[in-house]
Design an enzyme around this catalytic site. Structure first.
Site: not given
Ligand code: ATP
Ligand code: MG
Length: 574
Positions: A44, A279, A289
């Site tokens: 996002e 994750r 974020k």
């Molecule tokens: P938000 O809290 O804004 O949703 P988010 O960290 O989930 O933050 P996204 O932009 O939705 O951010 O994440 C993009 C992709 O990265 C998603 O598929 C998410 O699952 C993956 N992702 C985010 N954080 C991690 C992490 N710590 N480890 C592995 N993958 C991650």
């Protein structure tokens, strides 16, 4: 040639085995998707990417690459309030810098969920017509109160049995802007008694009078994440939709929506499969974020690309290489078990990447004057050293030696503890790539602080000459000549947090901030490092890996960041 070999040849992350690859291998054997593998990375654009995202990027792009498939870069941008082009651009840069590409000569795999608003809306009308969605007019509080609990089923909304005609009329008027925010929502009609809360008639559309960075004011109803994500996957023909574990409970909803639309003739089977993995949690870092944004907006760091930040721009500026990040992701693997990876694993990956690549140089970070009293004043001599000790083919570097040198303050000790082999009165050490010297005394200021050390050198002891072997000394220190050393600002970074898990247990992560995470020193570096290009990396001997800062360093006026020290000494006594 097998696949793993091919990967290594192309410099890709090797095909380390993981459970996701096993699923894909099974699909390829059964011919479920033909042999097609299509993944997506769906950020996002509401913030800068962080090291956790790198795991998802390496996984999604890495899998597509090694199976000869494609990975889409999809901006999952259906929250109008927080998204922007600044974030889109930063994400594009970060993914490319990590070494992945989604545009080819004849194809472009960049997508925006906001491009699907029309289709998403159309499909919502279809669900309404098929009796699978309804407009609920309860207040948010009522909806919450009627959700039920882990032991109690939810209470069906009094609006749950509205007719499709009534629902369609209301939904169209929602879209036309006739209602206020929160007055109505569209819900999927699933099962208020489901043990899974996500299936208790989840909201799929809400009213928001907000300006969207791409669609402007065209829309005042916006689709929810769960509704958007599966449909975006299906529209793009994604085969394997990889996401983090917190979405496991959402998978039944993902499947429900796609199944309903397949029943309605919109999508054909097989439908994309959601697969969850754990994750990446890195100690001494934050991978939220929202919290990273807070660090920036409240000024705890100097911006998104502060070298202490676990953002991709931050670790890049710090000096980490794309290869070290790929190596980290390869080493931690892909599992379904949540765990914390120690920061030292990341730092180890950087050392392993740079040990072979980085040219060596000398730098004196805490300078103390060393005067060779018997060295002829006003003269210099040239000394030389290998660019890399294991790669003679990379040549040599040269620098001067003269009567006045710079050494590290802690390479001298007037009252040495047992086992101290470096400079102290009466002791001999080798000046690396130079001569053996014997310490004769010190100069002090009025406060008793040592301001210069005196010594004599042995003219027949020069490194690389035959006489050198006649001197056996235990200490070997680095130095620079005052005649050709180059002044440089060196930024010594340490971990941003004092605690390994700064936000564990809901505690205020700001309280764990390390007040000494940044220290700037005026150092001396070898003449060859004077014109370092931004992002040029070195191993400063005995100190660690350093990079010319990509923002502030200029050829002729270098600024270096310490990436990591040579050994993992964090938290251990010096
Ligand atoms: P938000 O809290 O804004 O949703 P988010 O960290 O989930 O933050 P996204 O932009 O939705 O951010 O994440 C993009 C992709 O990265 C998603 O598929 C998410 O699952 C993956 N992702 C985010 N954080 C991690 C992490 N710590 N480890 C592995 N993958 C991650
Ligand atoms: Mg998310």
């Amino acid at each position: 040639m097998n696949n793993e070999r091919k990967d290594a040849d192309r410099g890709d992350a090797p095909a380390a085995s993981n459970f996701i690859r096993n699923i894909i291998d099974d699909d390829n054997r059964s011919g479920k998707w033909g042999q097609r593998v299509e993944t997506r990375f769906p950020p996002e654009p509401n913030g800068y990417l962080h090291i956790g995202h790198a795991k998802s990027i390496c996984l999604n792009f890495g899998i597509a690459r090694s199976y000869g498939g494609v990975c889409h870069l999809r901006f999952d941008d259906t929250n109008p309030e927080k998204e922007s082009f600044e974030y889109v651009d930063s994400i594009v840069d970060a993914v490319r810098w990590l070494g992945f590409e989604w545009k080819e000569a004849d194809a472009d795999y960049q997508y925006f969920a906001s491009d699907y608003y029309g289709k998403l809306y159309e499909f919502a009308e279809l669900l309404i017509q098929r009796g699978k969605a309804y407009v609920d007019s309860q207040s948010a509080d009522e909806m919450r109160a009627n959700r039920g609990s882990a032991t109690e089923p939810g209470v069906p909304s009094p609006f749950r049995d509205r007719t499709p005609e009534e629902n369609l009329d209301l939904f169209r008027r929602m879209k036309a802007g006739e209602f206020k925010e929160g007055e109505h929502v569209l819900r999927a009609k699933i099962d208020m008694a489901s043990p899974n809360f996500n299936m208790r008639d989840p909201v799929i559309y809400r009213i928001r009078f907000a300006h969207h960075y791409r669609t402007g004011d065209t829309w005042c109803v916006y689709p929810m994440y769960d509704y958007t994500h599966c449909i975006s996957d299906a529209l793009e023909n994604i085969t394997h939709s990889l996401c983090t574990l917190e979405f496991e409970d959402h998978r039944p909803l993902y499947d429900w929506i796609l199944n309903e639309l397949a029943e309605a003739g919109i999508f054909t089977r097989p439908l994309p499969q959601q697969i969850e993995f754990s994750r990446l949690n890195l100690t001494y870092a934050i991978t939220s974020k929202r919290k990273l944004l807070q660090l920036v907006t409240e000024g705890h760091v100097d911006g998104w690309d502060d070298p202490r930040m676990p953002t991709i721009v931050g670790v890049r500026r710090r000096g980490f290489t794309p290869e070290s990040i790929q190596l980290l992701c390869e080493r931690i693997g892909v599992t379904k078990v949540d765990s914390w990876i120690d920061m030292s694993v990341f730092e180890g990956a950087l050392r392993d990447d740079l040990d072979d690549k980085a040219p060596r140089a000398a730098a004196v970070l805490d300078p103390l004057k060393l005067i060779i009293d018997n060295f002829p004043a006003g003269t210099t001599e040239t000394c030389s050293a290998p660019v890399h000790p294991h790669h003679p083919e990379r040549g040599t570097r040269s620098f001067e030696i003269s009567r006045e040198l710079w050494i590290e303050r802690d390479d001298f000790n007037e009252t040495p503890p047992k086992g101290f082999f470096r400079l102290f009165p009466g002791n001999k050490v080798r000046l690396r790539y130079g001569y053996v010297v014997e310490c004769t005394g010190v100069d002090k200021d009025a406060d008793g602080k040592v301001i210069a050390v005196h010594c004599n050198y042995f003219p027949d002891s020069k490194s690389g000459t035959e006489g050198a072997n006649n001197y056996k000394v235990k200490g070997n220190i680095h130095w620079l000549s005052a005649t050709d050393a180059v002044p440089a600002e060196v930024r010594l970074y340490d971990r941003l947090f004092k605690e390994a898990q700064p936000d564990a247990g809901g505690r205020d992560f700001l309280e764990a901030l390390n007040p000494d995470s940044k220290r700037i020193v005026n150092a001396w570096v070898e003449p060859g490092a004077r014109d370092a290009e931004p992002e040029q990396r070195y191993q400063f001997e005995r100190h660690g890996y350093f990079v010319a800062d990509r923002v502030d360093s200029k050829p002729g006026k270098p600024v270096f960041n310490r990436i990591v020290s040579l050994r993992d000494s964090w938290g251990k006594p010096a």
